[in-house]
Scaffold this motif. Structure first.
Motif, short mmCIF file in Angstrom:
data_model
loop_
_atom_site.label_atom_id
_atom_site.label_comp_id
_atom_site.label_asym_id
_atom_site.label_seq_id
_atom_site.Cartn_x
_atom_site.Cartn_y
_atom_site.Cartn_z
N GLY A 102 36.66 40.23 -15.40
CA GLY A 102 36.13 38.81 -16.00
C GLY A 102 35.01 38.80 -16.41
O GLY A 102 34.42 39.82 -16.44
N PRO A 103 34.39 37.69 -16.89
CA PRO A 103 33.11 37.60 -17.21
C PRO A 103 32.04 37.71 -15.95
O PRO A 103 32.28 37.69 -14.95
N LEU A 104 30.81 38.37 -16.39
CA LEU A 104 29.68 38.80 -15.52
C LEU A 104 29.29 37.36 -15.02
O LEU A 104 28.94 36.56 -16.10
N LEU A 105 28.92 37.24 -13.77
CA LEU A 105 28.30 35.64 -13.28
C LEU A 105 27.26 35.41 -14.38
O LEU A 105 26.97 34.47 -14.90
N ARG A 106 26.23 36.37 -14.69
CA ARG A 106 25.09 36.34 -15.17
C ARG A 106 25.45 35.71 -16.54
O ARG A 106 24.60 34.92 -17.25
N ALA A 107 26.45 36.45 -17.22
CA ALA A 107 26.69 35.94 -18.63
C ALA A 107 27.21 34.57 -18.87
O ALA A 107 27.08 33.86 -19.71
N VAL A 108 27.82 33.83 -17.86
CA VAL A 108 28.33 32.61 -17.77
C VAL A 108 27.32 31.78 -17.62
O VAL A 108 27.21 30.78 -18.22
N LEU A 109 26.51 32.13 -16.69
CA LEU A 109 25.17 31.14 -16.23
C LEU A 109 24.04 31.34 -17.58
O LEU A 109 23.54 30.25 -17.99
N ASP A 110 24.14 32.31 -18.18
CA ASP A 110 23.13 32.57 -19.27
C ASP A 110 23.54 31.68 -20.48
O ASP A 110 23.08 30.92 -21.17
N ALA A 111 24.85 31.75 -20.87
CA ALA A 111 25.63 30.65 -21.84
C ALA A 111 25.63 29.31 -21.50
O ALA A 111 25.17 28.44 -22.45
N ALA A 112 25.39 28.84 -20.26
CA ALA A 112 25.09 27.48 -19.93
C ALA A 112 23.54 27.21 -19.84
O ALA A 112 23.08 26.04 -19.83
N GLY A 113 22.75 28.23 -19.97
CA GLY A 113 21.38 28.35 -19.92
C GLY A 113 20.96 27.52 -18.42
O GLY A 113 20.25 26.61 -18.46
N ALA A 114 21.75 28.01 -17.54
CA ALA A 114 21.21 27.43 -15.97
C ALA A 114 20.07 28.19 -15.61
O ALA A 114 19.73 29.26 -15.54
N LYS A 115 19.19 27.10 -14.99
CA LYS A 115 17.91 27.45 -14.32
C LYS A 115 18.12 26.72 -12.91
O LYS A 115 18.59 25.78 -12.69
N GLY A 116 17.73 27.89 -11.89
CA GLY A 116 17.73 27.31 -10.45
C GLY A 116 17.55 28.57 -9.63
O GLY A 116 17.69 29.80 -9.95
N LYS A 117 17.70 28.33 -8.40
CA LYS A 117 17.57 29.25 -7.26
C LYS A 117 18.85 29.73 -6.58
O LYS A 117 18.96 30.69 -5.97
N THR A 118 19.61 28.41 -6.52
CA THR A 118 20.85 28.57 -5.53
C THR A 118 21.96 28.23 -6.27
O THR A 118 22.11 27.08 -6.96
N LEU A 119 23.44 28.77 -6.34
CA LEU A 119 24.58 28.22 -6.74
C LEU A 119 25.26 27.90 -5.68
O LEU A 119 25.52 28.35 -4.76
N LEU A 120 26.08 26.69 -5.82
CA LEU A 120 26.95 26.10 -5.05
C LEU A 120 28.41 26.41 -5.51
O LEU A 120 28.66 25.92 -6.68
N VAL A 121 29.03 27.52 -5.06
CA VAL A 121 30.23 27.80 -5.75
C VAL A 121 31.24 27.11 -4.94
O VAL A 121 31.46 27.35 -4.08
N ARG A 122 32.00 26.18 -5.87
CA ARG A 122 32.90 25.28 -5.25
C ARG A 122 34.49 25.61 -5.54
O ARG A 122 34.69 25.88 -6.71
N ALA A 123 35.17 25.73 -4.64
CA ALA A 123 36.74 26.05 -4.84
C ALA A 123 37.65 24.77 -5.06
O ALA A 123 37.21 23.74 -4.70
N ILE A 124 38.77 24.92 -5.48
CA ILE A 124 39.72 23.58 -5.74
C ILE A 124 40.09 22.90 -4.46
O ILE A 124 39.90 21.57 -4.63
#
Length: 167
Positions: free
Chosen positions: A77-99
């Motif tokens: 799958g895609p690298l997490l950083r590539a996904v965040l870069d595509a979104a232009g995400a800026k921050g220090k913490t990610l809340l990764v939420r499941a279904i």
């Protein structure tokens, strides 16, 4: 000569200006939504991705053991950083939420320093919800055995639907 200098100055400006390319809107079913401070939202202030969008980003395959699968398994799958870069995400913490609304806090530095992937395929097949899909955060256990511990296991969320980028 003066006109040539102006043209060169303009060309230099265009080539060196920061590129803020808009993220295309998803054409297929949305499988991931990113919220938070985003430079490239595509739907109502969020960045939404379908499978084709995710698979077009830089990624990798990790053949590794996990506590949740038997034997060595290939995740891709895609690298997490590539996904965040595509979104232009800026921050220090990610809340990764499941279904099922389970979530884990993941430091943003994990995305930059480690080759974490949002696996959409297991052994080459698209992951169903039953198989921990549509997305499974896989740490690079294959590249660094020191990551194979509870700290990173607790951050390895499966059935991911959303990532919230916190300041």
């Amino acid at each position: 000569m003066k006109r040539l200098k102006s043209l060169l100055a303009m060309l230099t400006l265009v080539l060196t200006a920061p590129q803020a390319l808009a993220l295309d809107a998803p054409k297929g079913p949305v499988i991931l939504t990113i919220r938070g401070t985003l430079a490239s939202p595509n739907v109502g202030g969020t960045a939404q991705f379908d499978l084709a969008m995710l698979e077009s980003l830089a990624g990798r395959t990790a053949v590794t053991e996990t506590p949740w699968t038997e034997g060595k398994t290939a995740f891709s799958g895609p690298l997490l950083r590539a996904v965040l870069d595509a979104a232009g995400a800026k921050g220090k913490t990610l809340l990764v939420r499941a279904i099922n609304d389970y979530f884990a806090e993941v430091p943003m530095e994990d995305a930059g320093a480690l080759d974490t992937i949002l696996a959409s395929r297991m052994n080459g097949k698209i992951m169903s919800v039953r198989d921990k899909g549509p997305l499974f955060l896989i740490y690079p256990f294959d590249l660094d055995p020191k990551l194979y511990n509870e700290k990173y296991f607790s951050r390895s969320v499966w059935q991911i639907k959303e990532i919230e980028v916190k300041p």
